[in-house]
Design a protein around this motif. Structure first.
Motif, short mmCIF file in Angstrom:
data_model
loop_
_atom_site.label_atom_id
_atom_site.label_comp_id
_atom_site.label_asym_id
_atom_site.label_seq_id
_atom_site.Cartn_x
_atom_site.Cartn_y
_atom_site.Cartn_z
N ALA A 160 0.83 -1.21 0.00
CA ALA A 160 0.00 0.00 0.00
C ALA A 160 0.86 1.26 0.00
CB ALA A 160 -0.93 0.00 1.21
N GLY A 161 1.96 1.23 0.75
CA GLY A 161 2.83 2.40 0.81
C GLY A 161 3.46 2.72 -0.52
N VAL A 162 3.97 1.69 -1.20
CA VAL A 162 4.64 1.89 -2.48
C VAL A 162 3.63 2.28 -3.56
CG1 VAL A 162 5.95 0.76 -4.33
CG2 VAL A 162 6.56 0.37 -1.93
N THR A 163 2.54 1.53 -3.67
CA THR A 163 1.55 1.84 -4.71
C THR A 163 0.89 3.19 -4.47
OG1 THR A 163 -0.14 0.57 -3.52
CG2 THR A 163 1.11 -0.58 -5.23
N GLY A 164 0.73 3.57 -3.20
CA GLY A 164 0.17 4.89 -2.89
C GLY A 164 1.06 6.02 -3.37
N LEU A 165 2.36 5.88 -3.19
CA LEU A 165 3.30 6.90 -3.67
C LEU A 165 3.29 6.98 -5.19
CD1 LEU A 165 6.37 6.42 -1.28
CD2 LEU A 165 4.91 8.44 -1.45
#
Length: 221
Positions: A160-165
């Motif tokens: 979620a952190g990577v795809t959110g960025l």
């Protein structure tokens, strides 16, 4: 399948698999290292080991590590250029592991700044390749598009952190694959994107808690 799968790429050398593909493997390894290679230990498997010398596979791999592409006229003299450039290398023929493609190379690299990388890749025909492993972790990507490889601990929130960025920076994900050594252990996510991922965004991803390192391959437009 496209026309290049049938005719092969524009290249120097007798074989699209053993020569053009080998150049591509070396070239992708250099770009993933993000450093000027100073040392390369190269293991050859399968037909790369059996017939590669006659097809110039060894010179092709070194040419790629020097930044050459498959149509570079200097490929036949890559050893001499490497010596002048300060790149030390050696080759070792190995028996092919059971799960490896017949045309497989493992390259252990060290750059001038000390950065290290181990890459396993195979030449799959028509000058095309598949990167199978990075630093022993399964990845499986072609090196034909922008590719972001995030090494992290297998704990909640990293995807979620990577795809959110990426979403915040309007970068579209073309494909995504997840790999892990074991539950709660070392994990890798491989994301192929339509847009280039800039250094600032890579820095942001590296700051996410639990991310070990980020490797990025800049695909060709």
């Amino acid at each position: 399948m496209n026309i290049f799968d049938i005719l092969g790429p524009v290249m120097v050398g007798p074989s699209s698999s053993h020569t053009a593909g080998a150049v591509r493997i070396g070239y992708v390894a250099r770009k993933l290292l993000k450093d000027k290679p100073r040392y390369a230990g190269i293991e050859l498997y399968g037909s790369f080991a059996a017939t590669g010398k006659g097809h110039g596979t060894d010179r092709a791999l070194v040419a790629g590590l020097l930044g050459m592409k498959s149509d570079d006229q200097r490929i036949p003299i890559s050893f001499e250029i490497a010596e002048k450039d300060g790149l030390k290398f050696f080759f070792e023929n190995r028996e092919s592991p059971g799960d490896a493609h017949p045309n497989t190379a493992v390259i252990n690299l060290q750059g001038e700044s000390g950065r290290r990388l181990t890459i396993q890749a195979s030449s799959i025909g028509g000058g095309r390749i598949m990167v199978n492993k990075i630093d022993g972790i399964t990845v499986n990507f072609s090196g034909e598009t922008h590719t972001l490889i995030v090494h992290n601990y297998d704990t909640p929130g990293h995807v979620a952190g990577v795809t959110g960025l990426l979403f915040e920076n309007q970068i579209n994900i073309a494909s995504m694959n997840l790999y892990r050594v074991g539950r709660g252990s070392y994990a890798v996510m491989v994301l192929e994107t339509d847009q280039s991922v800039g250094e600032n965004l890579i820095d942001e991803i590296e700051k996410i808690k639990g991310v070990i390192k980020v490797t990025y391959f800049e695909g060709e437009e």
